[in-house]
Design a protein around this motif. Structure first.
Motif, PDB file in Angstrom:
ATOM      1  N   LYS A   1      -2.031   5.929   7.415  1.00 31.08           N
ATOM      2  CA  LYS A   1      -1.332   6.484   6.265  1.00 31.08           C
ATOM      3  C   LYS A   1       0.045   5.875   6.319  1.00 31.08           C
ATOM      4  O   LYS A   1       0.527   5.293   7.362  1.00 31.08           O
ATOM      5  CB  LYS A   1      -0.911   8.102   6.462  1.00 31.08           C
ATOM      6  CG  LYS A   1      -2.400   8.908   6.532  1.00 31.08           C
ATOM      7  CD  LYS A   1      -2.226  10.312   6.961  1.00 31.08           C
ATOM      8  CE  LYS A   1      -3.527  11.309   6.876  1.00 31.08           C
ATOM      9  NZ  LYS A   1      -4.425  10.924   8.019  1.00 31.08           N
ATOM     10  N   ASP A   2       0.883   6.175   5.361  1.00 36.69           N
ATOM     11  CA  ASP A   2       2.326   5.775   5.214  1.00 36.69           C
ATOM     12  C   ASP A   2       3.093   7.134   5.834  1.00 36.69           C
ATOM     13  O   ASP A   2       2.989   8.097   5.021  1.00 36.69           O
ATOM     14  CB  ASP A   2       2.845   5.524   3.923  1.00 36.69           C
ATOM     15  CG  ASP A   2       4.486   4.934   4.010  1.00 36.69           C
ATOM     16  OD1 ASP A   2       5.124   5.296   4.781  1.00 36.69           O
ATOM     17  OD2 ASP A   2       4.451   3.893   3.428  1.00 36.69           O
TER      18      ASP A   2
ATOM     19  N   VAL B   1       1.847  -1.615   1.171  1.00 36.20           N
ATOM     20  CA  VAL B   1       0.864  -0.395   0.735  1.00 36.20           C
ATOM     21  C   VAL B   1       1.015  -1.019  -1.103  1.00 36.20           C
ATOM     22  O   VAL B   1       2.161  -0.775  -1.576  1.00 36.20           O
ATOM     23  CB  VAL B   1       1.527   0.831   0.708  1.00 36.20           C
ATOM     24  CG1 VAL B   1       0.647   1.680   0.058  1.00 36.20           C
ATOM     25  CG2 VAL B   1       1.370   1.413   2.088  1.00 36.20           C
TER      26      VAL B   1
ATOM     27  N   SER C   1      -4.510  -1.464  -0.590  1.00 31.70           N
ATOM     28  CA  SER C   1      -4.715   0.040  -1.458  1.00 31.70           C
ATOM     29  C   SER C   1      -4.690   0.980  -0.366  1.00 31.70           C
ATOM     30  O   SER C   1      -5.110   1.041   0.851  1.00 31.70           O
ATOM     31  CB  SER C   1      -6.095  -0.168  -1.873  1.00 31.70           C
ATOM     32  OG  SER C   1      -7.110   0.241  -1.217  1.00 31.70           O
ATOM     33  N   THR C   2      -4.349   2.070  -0.916  1.00 36.31           N
ATOM     34  CA  THR C   2      -4.142   3.602  -0.008  1.00 36.31           C
ATOM     35  C   THR C   2      -5.652   3.823   0.468  1.00 36.31           C
ATOM     36  O   THR C   2      -5.527   4.421   1.375  1.00 36.31           O
ATOM     37  CB  THR C   2      -3.507   4.576  -1.022  1.00 36.31           C
ATOM     38  OG1 THR C   2      -4.301   4.834  -2.239  1.00 36.31           O
ATOM     39  CG2 THR C   2      -2.055   4.378  -1.175  1.00 36.31           C
TER      40      THR C   2
ATOM     41  N   ALA D   1       3.404   1.027  -3.644  1.00 34.18           N
ATOM     42  CA  ALA D   1       4.328   1.772  -2.916  1.00 34.18           C
ATOM     43  C   ALA D   1       5.700   1.986  -3.671  1.00 34.18           C
ATOM     44  O   ALA D   1       6.141   0.973  -4.141  1.00 34.18           O
ATOM     45  CB  ALA D   1       4.610   1.119  -1.557  1.00 34.18           C
TER      46      ALA D   1
END
Length: 126
Positions: free
Chosen positions: A66-67, A114, A22-23, A117
């Protein structure tokens, strides 16, 4: 040409793990207080733990947890650029992003994807 992305020292990588993360969990994986340090690129999460440049105070610490796809494509460490969307980048910036993906994939273990995503693409498989 691909040789330019080869690590100076050989790296033994684990088989990729594509379990969803998950983020929220990704955000906690920022290298603080002994936690792992992860960076996402195009929805794929790499474990960059142990690399000071991604830890707090490091030159790429903005990417931790983070992405960072957009920032990598733009060659930026500005907080406002550290986000997953990249589709609207110019072709040259998309190539830069792809180069970063190749660079990471030859050095760091893939530990997940992610969850949910939408910034992936079929050709970004490893």
């Amino acid at each position: 040409m691909a040789a330019k992305f080869e690590p100076k020292e050989p790296v033994q990588l684990n088989p990729p793990n594509h379990s969803p993360i998950s983020t929220e969990e990704l955000a906690k994986s920022n290298g603080v207080d002994g936690r792992p340090c992860y960076v996402g690129i195009k929805g794929i999460i790499f474990d960059v733990s142990g690399k000071d440049m991604y830890l707090p105070g490091g030159s790429y610490s903005a990417f931790a947890g983070k992405d960072a796809s957009r920032a990598l494509g733009l060659m930026s460490t500005k907080a406002e650029d550290v986000r997953p969307d990249w589709y609207d980048l110019a072709d040259k910036e998309k190539q830069t992003l792809n180069d970063w993906f190749t660079f990471f994939s030859k050095r760091y273990n893939i530990v997940g994807t992610v969850e949910g995503a939408t910034n992936t693409e079929p050709s970004s498989s490893s």
